[in-house]
Scaffold this motif. Structure first.
Motif, short mmCIF file in Angstrom:
data_model
loop_
_atom_site.label_atom_id
_atom_site.label_comp_id
_atom_site.label_asym_id
_atom_site.label_seq_id
_atom_site.Cartn_x
_atom_site.Cartn_y
_atom_site.Cartn_z
N TYR B 122 0.81 -1.20 0.00
CA TYR B 122 0.00 0.00 0.00
C TYR B 122 0.85 1.25 0.00
O TYR B 122 0.41 2.31 -0.43
N ARG B 123 2.06 1.10 0.42
CA ARG B 123 3.03 2.16 0.27
C ARG B 123 3.17 2.49 -1.21
O ARG B 123 3.12 3.64 -1.64
N TRP B 124 3.33 1.43 -1.97
CA TRP B 124 3.49 1.58 -3.40
C TRP B 124 2.22 2.14 -4.04
O TRP B 124 2.26 3.01 -4.91
N LEU B 125 1.06 1.67 -3.56
CA LEU B 125 -0.19 2.12 -4.16
C LEU B 125 -0.55 3.56 -3.80
O LEU B 125 -1.01 4.31 -4.64
N PHE B 126 -0.35 3.94 -2.54
CA PHE B 126 -0.91 5.21 -2.08
C PHE B 126 0.10 6.32 -1.93
O PHE B 126 -0.26 7.47 -1.86
N LEU B 127 1.36 5.98 -1.83
CA LEU B 127 2.31 7.06 -1.59
C LEU B 127 3.00 7.48 -2.87
O LEU B 127 3.87 8.31 -2.88
N GLY B 128 2.61 6.87 -3.97
CA GLY B 128 3.16 7.27 -5.26
C GLY B 128 2.51 8.56 -5.72
O GLY B 128 1.92 9.29 -4.93
N GLU B 129 2.61 8.86 -7.00
CA GLU B 129 2.02 10.09 -7.50
C GLU B 129 0.50 9.99 -7.42
O GLU B 129 -0.06 8.91 -7.31
N GLU B 130 -0.13 11.16 -7.49
CA GLU B 130 -1.58 11.15 -7.40
C GLU B 130 -2.17 10.53 -8.66
O GLU B 130 -1.62 10.66 -9.74
N GLN B 131 -3.28 9.84 -8.52
CA GLN B 131 -3.85 9.21 -9.69
C GLN B 131 -5.36 9.16 -9.56
O GLN B 131 -5.91 9.50 -8.54
N SER B 132 -6.00 8.74 -10.64
CA SER B 132 -7.46 8.76 -10.64
C SER B 132 -8.00 7.74 -9.66
O SER B 132 -7.48 6.65 -9.50
N LEU B 133 -9.06 8.16 -8.98
CA LEU B 133 -9.67 7.29 -7.98
C LEU B 133 -10.16 5.99 -8.59
O LEU B 133 -9.99 4.92 -8.02
N HIS B 134 -10.75 6.09 -9.77
CA HIS B 134 -11.30 4.88 -10.36
C HIS B 134 -10.23 3.87 -10.72
O HIS B 134 -10.41 2.67 -10.56
N ARG B 135 -9.09 4.38 -11.19
CA ARG B 135 -8.01 3.46 -11.52
C ARG B 135 -7.52 2.78 -10.24
O ARG B 135 -7.29 1.59 -10.20
N LEU B 136 -7.40 3.58 -9.20
CA LEU B 136 -6.96 3.05 -7.91
C LEU B 136 -7.94 1.98 -7.42
O LEU B 136 -7.54 0.90 -6.98
#
Lengths: 252, 319, 317
Positions: B122-136
């Motif tokens: 989740y570090r990789w998923l959430f602390l990276g650059e901002e991205q679209s909610l739907h893609r997340l």
């Protein structure tokens, strides 16, 4: 004083900051202007530690911004970005109270409450203070965020396009409020602006960026001149002086 | 009505509802010895309360750090991660070795394994650059499916005997809660709750999203990782007790938000916890006593939770 | 030419598939006319191999078809509620008319599958779709909701085992006489191939297709009927083969672009090949036990799906 030394930042293959070294003296309003993609917002984000540069440093009063610990920095420097979409559901007063978090850590003292009240008053939000943010218009919400930043009582206030989404009346009011804050509370305001005439009329200094570099800086009377504007925006802009203030005409 | 009064009223009503549900759960349809029934049901009630609290709080926290109201830890595959950790443990150590280990030590080992994995992911998923909610969201959902199928795959590789042991460990339900783990679970969740209680203001600030929170002096990376760690602990406890539940947290958190109308954690966390208890205890009472459905509660909750998820998606999409 | 090579590879895989299994059969004994070996080959191995090839090819084509008419890269029968609805239909038939012939059950399953897909499309229509990612997301959650309904009914009726057989692609039970319906699925896939150009046109969207003189609604309906039919056939005979219809067309399109008529044979061959590989793996990895092909494809498929989503992220950034 905020100064940067040779800041570089790139996204993928595009270089958005290309060796920016700039000095922002204390006091007054400094605006950063430039075309889209010139690196204005990126510069603002770096000097407010929201974005780390690939190389180079940013110093506030001689200290490295990325070394000062977060809570301490939050008492000296506040930043407000352009888009402030909140998923949290808060009232105006709750939001403005968050401005006191660096000082109070959530337990508001009487002094904190006074600062919140003052910020609400300053931005004319008293009637709206119990409304939820999602019940406000864009301009009102923007004022609420600025009130939060004022309540933070920092020396430096960094704003990314604070006039975005504001109509003429609200934009003018916002600029007047910021000037008053500079004059009466001795704040240093740095902001990214799109409207060259707002920048001309209200700034003490203008920094012009192009393709990741600072190409000019100086007072409005130096920057708002046809030759320099042409260099910044790659188009011919007529400049006229009215009552000692310079205005750019680019509508025709 | 002022926002504060409304929130207080909602909390009071929820608390009253939970008290009523508890009373009904303990006393309806008692046949035979009261002493025995009360003890038996009391145990179950304690389990339900613990699970409800853990699921609701972990969901709200997760939504706070990810700045959205649709994602939940279980939709993102946190509980699948727990199942996978358990499976890997059985696969690596073997069931005979595991049988001799104390259940609490085993749980602690799984917890540690899962927390490490989830932090990395989740570090990789959430602390990276901002991205679209739907893609997340889609990434999370598919990731959850991947983890679940991977766990199933590893289970298939196991010896059938070991598989049986694992099934016993995993396929708990709302009715068969392991009493040994419960003491441990209460202690863990209690400690976590205490810490949260002392950090409510910080959670509120984190909920403002990264730019505003950093501006207010939050050390984003450190604090978000701490909260995700807590989420891992809570999900582990609930998954160990009752197995994976995908949409329950979403259901409870969404209803609680609706009820109190504020995002302040001092109000929202207890409200979500109470809502979850109300759902779980009254649901269990109604299904068990009125319809004699026993273990179907999980299924019913999944159904309504899924519908709520769809509604949230549709609402979000129309804005 | 390259297609010919791929085809050859699938034939080889199919050959290997015939020889993998618990009870050994040998070429020598077959040549000697050993009745036991011939029985195994004829009654179990050949039907299984055919079932693999047919279901793999048909599901992959169904996925491609769906992606083209819904105009989203990430849909396929198991991410749109189609598979889950087909299972629900089969469950309902098992409850209401347990004695009905398989073909009737399958037909009802197909009707349900169509209904499930229709429900999905209805939900989609209510959302202005700005984000590609939202379409499969809605589909997957809808699948979860349908799954809860199915589980609830099955649980009440004590039919969990039966449902499990559909939700898990497993070919260990395939024998002669229990897979032939798949030929029907293959026939539908062939129709999809023949009508490929129309579907490609329909995929351009309603306005564009209509202005090119296509009865958009009718073509769309035909596509969904084919997808639902294929899905129901596969679910009733071998169970769910998750993500196959998603990853195969995506990988093929990465390699050779988006013309459906050209893609169909590649998709069919790759689908069959992938399922054969997964099934062979499933039989070898944990022999003498079998790992269902659905489980293996679930892992490979969801992993590939994940990569596809993350790849897009890099493209956009």
């Amino acid at each position: 004083m905020i100064e940067t030394r040779d800041l570089r930042k790139s996204y993928g293959t595009s270089l958005v900051l290309d060796g920016v070294s700039v000095t922002l003296p204390r006091g007054g309003i400094t605006t950063i202007i430039g075309a889209n993609g010139a690196g204005k917002s990126t510069l603002l984000s770096v000097i407010s530690r929201l974005l780390s540069p690939d190389s180079g440093t940013a110093l506030m009063d001689g200290e490295d911004i990325f070394r000062i610990n977060g809570p301490e920095l939050a008492k000296k420097l506040a930043v407000l970005r352009q888009e402030n979409h909140l998923t949290a559901r808060l009232t105006v007063r709750e939001l403005v109270s968050f401005g006191r978090y660096p000082h109070s850590k959530g337990r508001l003292s009487d002094a904190d409450r006074a600062a919140v009240a003052h910020a609400l008053l300053w931005l004319d939000l008293n009637d709206l203070q119990d409304r939820f943010l999602d019940q406000l218009s864009g301009g009102q919400r923007q004022r609420a965020f600025v009130a939060m930043v004022l309540a933070q009582e920092t020396d430096y206030i960094l704003l990314d396009e604070p006039l975005n989404n504001l109509d003429m009346k609200n934009a003018r009011a916002m600029m007047l409020i910021l000037r008053e804050a500079v004059r009466e509370l001795q704040k240093t305001v740095v902001m990214v602006l799109h409207d060259i005439n707002f920048a001309s009329v209200h700034s003490d200094r203008i920094i012009a960026m192009k393709a990741g570099k600072v190409i000019h800086s100086g007072g409005p009377d130096e920057i708002v001149a046809p030759a320099i504007l042409r260099e910044i925006y790659d188009m011919d802009i007529e400049v006229r002086e009215i009552e000692n203030r310079r205005f750019a005409f680019y509508y025709g | 009505m002022s926002p504060e009064r409304r929130a207080t009223l909602a909390l009071a009503l929820l608390a009253a509802g939970v008290a009523l549900a508890m009373l009904a759960f303990m006393t309806l349809g008692v046949k035979g010895s009261w002493a025995f029934v009360l003890q038996f049901r009391g145990m179950k009630l304690l389990g339900l309360i613990l699970v409800a609290h853990a699921v609701a709080v972990s969901t709200v926290l997760f939504q706070t750090v990810t700045a959205n109201r649709i994602l939940t830890p279980s939709i993102m595959g946190f509980d699948a991660l727990f199942v996978l950790s358990s499976t890997l443990l059985v696969a690596v150590l073997g069931s005979t070795a595991l049988a001799s280990v104390d259940a609490r030590a085993l749980f602690a080992a799984k917890l540690a394994l899962m927390t490490c994995c989830s932090m990395a992911l989740y570090r990789w998923l959430f602390l990276g650059e901002e991205q679209s909610l739907h893609r997340l969201l889609l990434t999370g959902v598919v990731f959850g499916i991947f983890l679940r199928t991977l766990a199933e795959f590893v289970q298939r590789l196991l010896d059938p005997n070991e598989f049986m042991v694992l099934s016993d460990m995993l396929f708990a339900s709302f009715t068969g809660i392991n009493p040994v783990l419960m003491v441990f679970g209460w202690a863990l969740v209690g400690a976590v709750t205490l810490w949260l209680g002392m950090n409510l203001a910080r959670l509120d600030v984190i909920g403002l999203g990264r730019p505003v929170a950093v501006n207010l002096g939050i050390r984003w990376r450190r604090d978000v990782l701490a909260v995700l760690g807590i989420v891992s602990v809570l999900v582990s406890v609930s998954t160990a007790l009752v197995g994976p539940v995908t949409f329950f947290g979403l259901l409870a958190a969404s209803l609680a938000r609706l009820a109190v109308g504020t995002s302040r954690h001092a109000v929202l966390l207890p409200a979500a916890s109470l809502t979850a208890m109300l759902l779980l205890i009254s649901g269990q009472t109604i299904l068990e006593r009125l319809f004699a459905f026993n273990t179907a509660l999980g299924i019913v909750i999944e159904f309504f939770g899924g519908v709520v998820f769809l509604l949230l998606l549709l609402k979000g999409g129309r804005k | 030419m390259r297609l010919g090579l791929a085809f050859l590879l699938v034939v080889v895989l199919a050959g290997i598939s015939l020889w993998v299994g618990v009870s050994g059969i040998s070429l020598a004994r077959l040549a000697g006319g050993d009745p036991r070996d011939w029985l195994i080959l004829w009654e179990s191995r050949v039907p299984r191999m055919l079932a693999l090839v047919l279901s793999g090819a048909a599901m992959a084509i169904a996925g491609l078809l769906m992606q083209i008419v819904i105009r989203n890269r990430f849909v396929e029968p198991s991410t749109t509620g189609t598979v889950e609805a087909a299972g629900l239909g089969l469950l309902v038939m098992t409850l209401m008319a347990p004695g009905a012939p398989v073909i009737v059950k399958m037909a009802v399953g197909a009707v349900f599958a169509l209904g499930g897909t229709g429900l999905f499309l209805m939900v989609l229509r209510r959302v202005p779709l700005r984000d590609q990612m939202m379409v499969p997301l809605i589909g997957i959650i809808l699948t979860g909701v349908l799954h809860a309904v199915t589980t609830f009914i099955a649980y009440r009726a004590d039919l969990m085992q039966t449902v499990l057989a559909w939700t898990q692609g497993d070919l260990s039970g395939v024998l002669r006489g229990r897979y032939e319906l798949l030929w029907l699925g293959a026939a539908m896939a062939v129709i999809a191939w023949i009508a490929a150009d129309r579907f490609t046109l329909a995929g351009l969207g309603k306005d564009m297709a209509t202005s090119l003189g296509l009865a958009h609604g009718r073509v769309l309906a035909l596509a969904l009927v084919i997808v639902s039919g294929v899905t129901a056939v596969v679910v009733v005979t071998v169970g769910t083969i998750p993500f196959l219809g998603l990853i195969v067309p995506n990988l093929v399109s990465l390699a050779m672009g988006d013309n459906m008529r050209r893609a169909v044979p590649w998709v069919a061959v790759s689908g069959a090949g992938l399922v054969l590989v997964c099934d062979i793996l499933g039989r070898i990895l944990r022999a003498p036990y079998e790992i269902p092909v659905g489980t293996i494809l679930g892992v490979i498929g969801s992993f590939t799906f994940l990569i596809l989503i993350l790849r897009r992220r890099r493209d956009v950034a």
